[in-house]
Design a protein around this motif. Structure first.
Motif, mmCIF file in Angstrom:
data_model
loop_
_atom_site.group_PDB
_atom_site.id
_atom_site.type_symbol
_atom_site.label_atom_id
_atom_site.label_comp_id
_atom_site.label_asym_id
_atom_site.label_seq_id
_atom_site.Cartn_x
_atom_site.Cartn_y
_atom_site.Cartn_z
ATOM 1 N N SER A 85 -7.355 16.272 -5.992
ATOM 2 C CA SER A 85 -6.299 15.591 -6.725
ATOM 3 C C SER A 85 -6.510 14.090 -6.558
ATOM 4 N N VAL A 86 -6.391 13.346 -7.648
ATOM 5 C CA VAL A 86 -6.567 11.898 -7.597
ATOM 6 C C VAL A 86 -5.204 11.253 -7.346
ATOM 7 N N ALA A 87 -5.107 10.571 -6.191
ATOM 8 C CA ALA A 87 -3.865 9.874 -5.829
ATOM 9 C C ALA A 87 -3.995 8.403 -6.204
ATOM 10 N N SER A 88 -3.028 7.877 -6.965
ATOM 11 C CA SER A 88 -3.049 6.482 -7.413
ATOM 12 C C SER A 88 -1.865 5.738 -6.805
ATOM 13 N N CYS A 89 -2.137 4.527 -6.322
ATOM 14 C CA CYS A 89 -1.079 3.692 -5.734
ATOM 15 C C CYS A 89 -0.873 2.460 -6.608
ATOM 16 N N ASN A 90 0.344 2.297 -7.111
ATOM 17 C CA ASN A 90 0.683 1.139 -7.923
ATOM 18 C C ASN A 90 2.074 0.658 -7.539
ATOM 19 N N ASN A 91 2.125 -0.613 -7.092
ATOM 20 C CA ASN A 91 3.402 -1.216 -6.696
ATOM 21 C C ASN A 91 4.135 -0.357 -5.662
ATOM 22 N N GLU A 150 4.133 2.667 -5.280
ATOM 23 C CA GLU A 150 4.503 3.984 -5.782
ATOM 24 C C GLU A 150 3.233 4.811 -5.946
ATOM 25 N N ILE A 151 3.268 6.075 -5.490
ATOM 26 C CA ILE A 151 2.088 6.921 -5.528
ATOM 27 C C ILE A 151 2.274 8.072 -6.500
ATOM 28 N N THR A 152 1.217 8.348 -7.274
ATOM 29 C CA THR A 152 1.232 9.473 -8.207
ATOM 30 C C THR A 152 0.004 10.331 -7.962
ATOM 31 N N SER A 196 -2.838 -0.733 -2.695
ATOM 32 C CA SER A 196 -2.207 -0.886 -3.997
ATOM 33 C C SER A 196 -3.261 -1.160 -5.063
ATOM 34 N N GLY A 197 -3.185 -0.418 -6.166
ATOM 35 C CA GLY A 197 -4.145 -0.576 -7.246
ATOM 36 C C GLY A 197 -5.377 0.287 -7.109
ATOM 37 N N GLU A 198 -5.481 1.067 -6.032
ATOM 38 C CA GLU A 198 -6.652 1.907 -5.812
ATOM 39 C C GLU A 198 -6.335 3.379 -6.055
ATOM 40 N N LYS A 199 -7.422 4.170 -6.218
ATOM 41 C CA LYS A 199 -7.322 5.612 -6.377
ATOM 42 C C LYS A 199 -8.173 6.287 -5.318
ATOM 43 N N VAL A 200 -7.674 7.397 -4.772
ATOM 44 C CA VAL A 200 -8.384 8.143 -3.733
ATOM 45 C C VAL A 200 -8.352 9.624 -4.082
ATOM 46 N N ARG A 201 -9.490 10.295 -3.882
ATOM 47 C CA ARG A 201 -9.536 11.739 -4.120
ATOM 48 C C ARG A 201 -9.143 12.485 -2.851
ATOM 49 N N LEU A 202 -8.180 13.378 -2.973
ATOM 50 C CA LEU A 202 -7.720 14.193 -1.850
ATOM 51 C C LEU A 202 -8.031 15.649 -2.144
ATOM 52 N N GLU A 203 -8.649 16.323 -1.162
ATOM 53 C CA GLU A 203 -9.075 17.710 -1.370
ATOM 54 C C GLU A 203 -7.877 18.646 -1.469
ATOM 55 N N CYS A 204 -7.930 19.550 -2.434
ATOM 56 C CA CYS A 204 -6.856 20.518 -2.628
ATOM 57 C C CYS A 204 -7.116 21.771 -1.793
ATOM 58 N N TYR A 262 0.852 -1.189 0.000
ATOM 59 C CA TYR A 262 0.000 0.000 0.000
ATOM 60 C C TYR A 262 0.887 1.239 0.000
ATOM 61 N N CYS A 263 0.279 2.377 -0.249
ATOM 62 C CA CYS A 263 0.995 3.649 -0.257
ATOM 63 C C CYS A 263 0.473 4.535 0.868
ATOM 64 N N SER A 264 1.290 5.437 1.323
ATOM 65 C CA SER A 264 0.866 6.432 2.303
ATOM 66 C C SER A 264 1.337 7.804 1.832
ATOM 67 N N VAL A 265 0.526 8.817 2.136
ATOM 68 C CA VAL A 265 0.884 10.185 1.769
ATOM 69 C C VAL A 265 0.616 11.094 2.954
ATOM 70 N N ASP A 266 1.606 11.887 3.310
ATOM 71 C CA ASP A 266 1.465 12.876 4.381
ATOM 72 C C ASP A 266 1.014 14.176 3.721
ATOM 73 N N THR A 267 -0.278 14.483 3.850
ATOM 74 C CA THR A 267 -0.825 15.664 3.163
ATOM 75 C C THR A 267 -0.224 16.970 3.677
ATOM 76 N N SER A 268 0.352 16.965 4.888
ATOM 77 C CA SER A 268 0.958 18.187 5.420
ATOM 78 C C SER A 268 2.229 18.560 4.666
ATOM 79 N N GLU A 269 2.790 17.597 3.935
ATOM 80 C CA GLU A 269 4.027 17.847 3.209
ATOM 81 C C GLU A 269 3.771 18.246 1.763
ATOM 82 N N ARG A 270 2.510 18.308 1.351
ATOM 83 C CA ARG A 270 2.197 18.658 -0.036
ATOM 84 C C ARG A 270 1.375 19.938 -0.041
#
Length: 383
Positions: free
Chosen positions: A358-364, A366-368, A338-346, A317-325
């Motif tokens: 912003s749509v965050a995608s997790c694959n292997n 790795e997050i985009t 992994s393999g899922e997409k989540v919408r994060l409020e801008c 799975y992926c993790s994202v610290d929204t305070s750093e973006r």
């Protein structure tokens, strides 16, 4: 002569005095007729007894500020349970939203054209990202629905000899990223500790701890008892690593014989993994949700007292610290399967009239992230 130790009452018209040894308390049990502009009361009186149910309705072009074309209020200890009101038929009464809340009007109703923004309870999310409702000609349009988040978890798993110490009161739904802390009862611990946390990640709890007593195994062939406390899983008593091929003690490099698992003592611990089958001749491991097994599924005990190679549970799975973006609204750390997409409020900018995501995608692992898009772009997949 009045005895001070006796409780007594004096009735004065519509009010009574209840007197004890040291003081008297005045409390009216009657209600004055309420004022109702644009409506009528049934029955119509100057005063009403405690417990009286008063009915009312409104004149043409008006309606009660509650559900229905007629309404009631009750006299309770000198006060009406609700204040009768008649409002314009184009205004709106409050919404009832399961698992959602919004700013309450001090008037008890909302003007035609008023917009409310709904916030969902923890563990719930807006269906179709719709968070607002508009009062239009007496009716709420596009009423938001708060539905259980697909990322939320049920009640945490039960642990024998353990309790949860940081969640009071209990909840039916636990939001993603919720931390639950277990504490073992006296005489038990979690691998040398007293407390351990698990987390709700994308709808599933990470592996729960086990509250166990320390058991000192007896080595094969009898002799003195040696504690395994502090011993690294999958290692010998002297700390050397144990792989798929063991040392027979005679310098031979051949694979030692397989024997019953009780000859090797305490079962190896696989972080984020559990023993799902315990056979006399092997242990079968399974990784927790959102972890991938690397290595053998089965672990056996060799005749030299060493375990065979144990598996590794690798994060999937992926993790994202929204305070750093800087482009994202700070909501802490978010986990994505992994393999899922989540919408994060801008972050909302002055020139933006609607929320962007912003749509965050997790694959292997790795997050985009996509650019920040409005709901229309997301709906038509043009983001």
């Amino acid at each position: 002569m009045l005895h001070l130790g006796i409780s007594w009452k004096i009735y004065l018209g519509l009010t009574f005095l209840s007197c004890g040894r040291h003081h008297c308390v005045s409390a009216s049990r009657y209600c004055d007729a309420p004022t109702l502009d644009g409506g009528y009361l049934v029955p119509e009186q100057d005063t009403y007894n405690h417990g009286t149910v008063l009915f009312y309705a409104c004149e043409n072009g008006l309606k009660p500020a509650v559900e229905g074309w007629w309404a009631t209020t009750t006299c309770r200890d000198g006060k009406w349970s609700t204040r009768p009101q008649c409002i314009d038929v184009n205004n709106c009464i409050p919404l009832v939203l399961p698992h959602g809340k919004y700013h309450s009007s001090s008037e008890g109703w909302y003007m035609n054209g008023y917009t409310i923004r709904v916030t969902c309870d923890t563990g719930y999310m807006h269906r179709n990202w719709d968070a607002t409702a508009l009062c239009a000609n007496g009716t709420w349009t596009s009423v938001p629905v708060c539905e259980r988040s697909t990322q939320a978890c049920n009640e945490p798993p039960q642990v024998p000899h353990g309790v949860i110490i940081n969640q009071n009161p209990k909840q039916d739904v636990y939001a993603s990223d919720t931390e639950v802390v277990y504490e073992c009862e006296d005489g038990y611990n979690v691998q040398g500790q007293v407390k351990k946390s698990i987390f709700c990640i994308a709808g599933n709890w990470t592996t729960a701890p086990a509250c166990v007593r320390e058991i000192k195994p007896t080595p094969a062939g009898g002799g003195s008892t040696t504690s395994t406390e502090g011993r690294k899983p999958g290692s010998s008593n002297d700390g050397s690593e144990v792989g798929g091929r063991g040392n027979t003690g005679g310098g031979s490099s051949s694979q030692p014989d397989v024997t019953t698992v009780d000859r090797c003592g305490t079962a190896p611990i696989v972080p984020n993994g559990d023993i799902v089958e315990r056979n006399q001749m092997f242990l079968k491991y399974q990784c927790a949700s959102f972890y991938t097994r690397v290595g053998p599924r089965r672990v056996v005990c060799h005749s030299n007292g060493h375990w065979s190679k144990i598996p590794i549970c690798k994060a999937a799975y992926c993790s994202v610290d929204t305070s750093e973006r800087t482009q994202l609204k700070d909501v802490g750390v978010k986990f994505i399967n992994s393999g899922e997409k989540v919408r994060l409020e801008c972050v909302k900018l002055d020139h933006w009239l609607t929320n962007h995501y912003s749509v965050a995608s997790c694959n292997n692992a790795e997050i985009t992230f996509s650019r920040c898009c409005n709901w229309w772009e997301l709906k038509w997949s043009t983001c």
